[in-house]
Scaffold this motif. Structure first.
Motif, PDB file in Angstrom:
ATOM      1  N   LYS A   9       0.884  -1.289   0.036  1.00  0.00           N
ATOM      2  CA  LYS A   9       0.252   0.153  -0.024  1.00  0.00           C
ATOM      3  C   LYS A   9       0.825   1.335  -0.073  1.00  0.00           C
ATOM      4  O   LYS A   9       0.247   2.246   0.122  1.00  0.00           O
ATOM      5  CB  LYS A   9      -1.078  -0.105   1.200  1.00  0.00           C
ATOM      6  CG  LYS A   9      -2.020  -1.090   1.083  1.00  0.00           C
ATOM      7  CD  LYS A   9      -2.747  -1.161   2.536  1.00  0.00           C
ATOM      8  CE  LYS A   9      -3.877  -2.293   2.352  1.00  0.00           C
ATOM      9  NZ  LYS A   9      -4.755  -2.187   3.548  1.00  0.00           N
ATOM     10  N   LEU A  10       2.060   1.117  -0.013  1.00  0.00           N
ATOM     11  CA  LEU A  10       3.058   2.219  -0.064  1.00  0.00           C
ATOM     12  C   LEU A  10       3.671   2.535  -1.538  1.00  0.00           C
ATOM     13  O   LEU A  10       4.190   1.666  -2.065  1.00  0.00           O
ATOM     14  CB  LEU A  10       4.390   1.936   0.751  1.00  0.00           C
ATOM     15  CG  LEU A  10       3.943   1.791   2.260  1.00  0.00           C
ATOM     16  CD1 LEU A  10       5.362   1.253   3.040  1.00  0.00           C
ATOM     17  CD2 LEU A  10       3.443   3.076   2.819  1.00  0.00           C
ATOM     18  N   GLY A  11       3.083   3.650  -2.084  1.00  0.00           N
ATOM     19  CA  GLY A  11       3.309   3.908  -3.398  1.00  0.00           C
ATOM     20  C   GLY A  11       5.020   4.061  -3.749  1.00  0.00           C
ATOM     21  O   GLY A  11       5.610   4.340  -2.874  1.00  0.00           O
TER      22      GLY A  11
ATOM     23  N   MET B  11       1.867   9.319   7.840  1.00  0.00           N
ATOM     24  CA  MET B  11       2.645   9.272   9.254  1.00  0.00           C
ATOM     25  C   MET B  11       4.092  10.085   9.170  1.00  0.00           C
ATOM     26  O   MET B  11       4.253  10.588   8.267  1.00  0.00           O
ATOM     27  CB  MET B  11       3.217   7.657   9.134  1.00  0.00           C
ATOM     28  CG  MET B  11       4.295   7.383   8.316  1.00  0.00           C
ATOM     29  SD  MET B  11       4.019   7.349   6.727  1.00  0.00           S
ATOM     30  CE  MET B  11       2.614   5.968   6.400  1.00  0.00           C
ATOM     31  N   LYS B  12       4.403  10.344  10.207  1.00  0.00           N
ATOM     32  CA  LYS B  12       5.328  11.433  10.545  1.00  0.00           C
ATOM     33  C   LYS B  12       6.539  10.838  11.452  1.00  0.00           C
ATOM     34  O   LYS B  12       6.036  10.707  12.675  1.00  0.00           O
ATOM     35  CB  LYS B  12       4.950  12.800  10.994  1.00  0.00           C
ATOM     36  CG  LYS B  12       5.968  13.859  10.747  1.00  0.00           C
ATOM     37  CD  LYS B  12       5.218  15.083  11.084  1.00  0.00           C
ATOM     38  CE  LYS B  12       4.350  15.573   9.916  1.00  0.00           C
ATOM     39  NZ  LYS B  12       3.914  17.084  10.221  1.00  0.00           N
ATOM     40  N   PRO B  13       7.689  10.647  11.231  1.00  0.00           N
ATOM     41  CA  PRO B  13       8.184  10.819   9.582  1.00  0.00           C
ATOM     42  C   PRO B  13       7.631   9.785   8.841  1.00  0.00           C
ATOM     43  O   PRO B  13       7.282   8.864   9.322  1.00  0.00           O
ATOM     44  CB  PRO B  13       9.661  10.740   9.698  1.00  0.00           C
ATOM     45  CG  PRO B  13      10.081  10.545  11.456  1.00  0.00           C
ATOM     46  CD  PRO B  13       8.724  10.347  12.020  1.00  0.00           C
ATOM     47  N   PRO B  14       7.708  10.174   7.438  1.00  0.00           N
ATOM     48  CA  PRO B  14       7.234   8.838   6.500  1.00  0.00           C
ATOM     49  C   PRO B  14       7.833   7.735   6.465  1.00  0.00           C
ATOM     50  O   PRO B  14       9.200   7.882   6.545  1.00  0.00           O
ATOM     51  CB  PRO B  14       7.123   9.589   5.281  1.00  0.00           C
ATOM     52  CG  PRO B  14       8.068  10.655   5.305  1.00  0.00           C
ATOM     53  CD  PRO B  14       7.945  11.004   6.669  1.00  0.00           C
ATOM     54  N   VAL B  15       7.327   6.502   6.278  1.00  0.00           N
ATOM     55  CA  VAL B  15       7.981   5.269   6.188  1.00  0.00           C
ATOM     56  C   VAL B  15       7.997   4.788   4.614  1.00  0.00           C
ATOM     57  O   VAL B  15       8.604   3.562   4.501  1.00  0.00           O
ATOM     58  CB  VAL B  15       7.430   4.328   7.121  1.00  0.00           C
ATOM     59  CG1 VAL B  15       7.765   4.754   8.629  1.00  0.00           C
ATOM     60  CG2 VAL B  15       6.133   4.130   6.789  1.00  0.00           C
TER      61      VAL B  15
ATOM     62  N   TRP C 210      11.724   1.407   5.383  1.00  0.00           N
ATOM     63  CA  TRP C 210      10.566   1.381   4.584  1.00  0.00           C
ATOM     64  C   TRP C 210       9.705   0.468   5.050  1.00  0.00           C
ATOM     65  O   TRP C 210       9.723  -0.807   5.303  1.00  0.00           O
ATOM     66  CB  TRP C 210      11.204   0.784   3.224  1.00  0.00           C
ATOM     67  CG  TRP C 210       9.808   0.631   2.078  1.00  0.00           C
ATOM     68  CD1 TRP C 210       9.108  -0.259   2.053  1.00  0.00           C
ATOM     69  CD2 TRP C 210       9.568   1.755   1.268  1.00  0.00           C
ATOM     70  NE1 TRP C 210       8.176   0.026   0.874  1.00  0.00           N
ATOM     71  CE2 TRP C 210       8.534   1.426   0.369  1.00  0.00           C
ATOM     72  CE3 TRP C 210      10.214   3.188   0.757  1.00  0.00           C
ATOM     73  CZ2 TRP C 210       7.907   2.128  -0.342  1.00  0.00           C
ATOM     74  CZ3 TRP C 210       9.556   3.844  -0.048  1.00  0.00           C
ATOM     75  CH2 TRP C 210       8.434   3.211  -0.951  1.00  0.00           C
ATOM     76  N   GLY C 211       8.488   1.022   5.562  1.00  0.00           N
ATOM     77  CA  GLY C 211       7.427   0.499   6.159  1.00  0.00           C
ATOM     78  C   GLY C 211       7.582  -0.077   7.653  1.00  0.00           C
ATOM     79  O   GLY C 211       6.491  -0.811   8.040  1.00  0.00           O
TER      80      GLY C 211
END
Length: 217
Positions: free
Chosen positions: A81-83, A95-99, A176-177
């Motif tokens: 689901k992470l583009g 989310m912050k920070p982004p993963v 990542w994720g």
């Protein structure tokens, strides 16, 4: 009638013979000592080598076990689901920070790079796609802890560090994720997270560069 040796000559010969016997005895003792010492040294080296190998083996086993163990309070997002598109416009992350998610075409340099000012999320997320771990902190993080983390990041390829003032935790680690908030630099989850996720199995593009991107802050 046979001549008898001069008493003084016989004494000298006896002393010489005694000296020779003493010298041979010393040589035998020295050889024994040398052989014994050599044996002890070799045995010591072999034992030390075995100890080093055992220690390295134990450390490797601990690393493997650490990489397999779950990380306390870690948050995960479905990588499907992470583009992974490459827009050049700002991206809104949930989310912050982004993963993870869509990100800038250029990654943030992450070869142990420590940034003193905030960096663009879009560039940092691209670094996560390459298998980097991103260490972030805000004003609540003690200066001593920040310094320790800077030193750790500076020695670790595929990592980067920067301030994110409006993040929820004082110190956070992202891959990542994956993401976790830690108590400080000595929190065992820091090493566990690094071991598990620096170029870890979550990496969408393992082996992709962490240099040659941007260092702009």
């Amino acid at each position: 009638m046979a001549a008898h040796p001069n008493p003084s000559t016989a004494d000298r010969r006896a002393r010489i013979e005694e000296m020779r016997r003493a010298e041979k005895a010393r040589e035998r003792r020295n050889r024994i000592i040398t052989i014994t010492l050599s044996t002890v040294v070799v045995a010591g080296l072999v034992g030390f080598g075995a100890y080093v190998l055992d220690k390295e083996s134990d450390e490797k086993a601990q690393e493997v076990a650490s990489a397999k163990a779950p990380i306390r309070d870690e948050k995960s997002w479905d990588p499907k689901k992470l583009g992974r598109n490459h827009p050049t416009t700002p991206v809104s992350y949930p989310m912050k920070p982004p993963v993870g998610g869509d990100h800038h075409p250029v990654w943030m340099n992450c070869d142990g790079d420590v940034y003193k000012k905030p960096i663009r999320n879009e560039n940092a997320v691209h670094s996560l796609e390459h298998g980097a771990v991103w260490v972030t902190y805000n004003g609540k993080a003690p200066a001593a802890e920040v310094k320790k983390l800077e030193e750790k990041v500076g020695k670790t390829p595929y990592t980067l560090m920067s301030p994110v003032e409006d993040q929820a935790g004082a110190i956070m680690l992202s891959a990542w994720g994956k993401q976790v908030t830690v108590d400080g630099a000595d929190d065992p989850r820091v090493n566990q997270f690094f071991t598990k996720y620096v170029q870890g199995p979550q990496t969408p593009e393992p082996g992709a560069a962490c240099t040659g991107g941007t260092g702009q802050q």
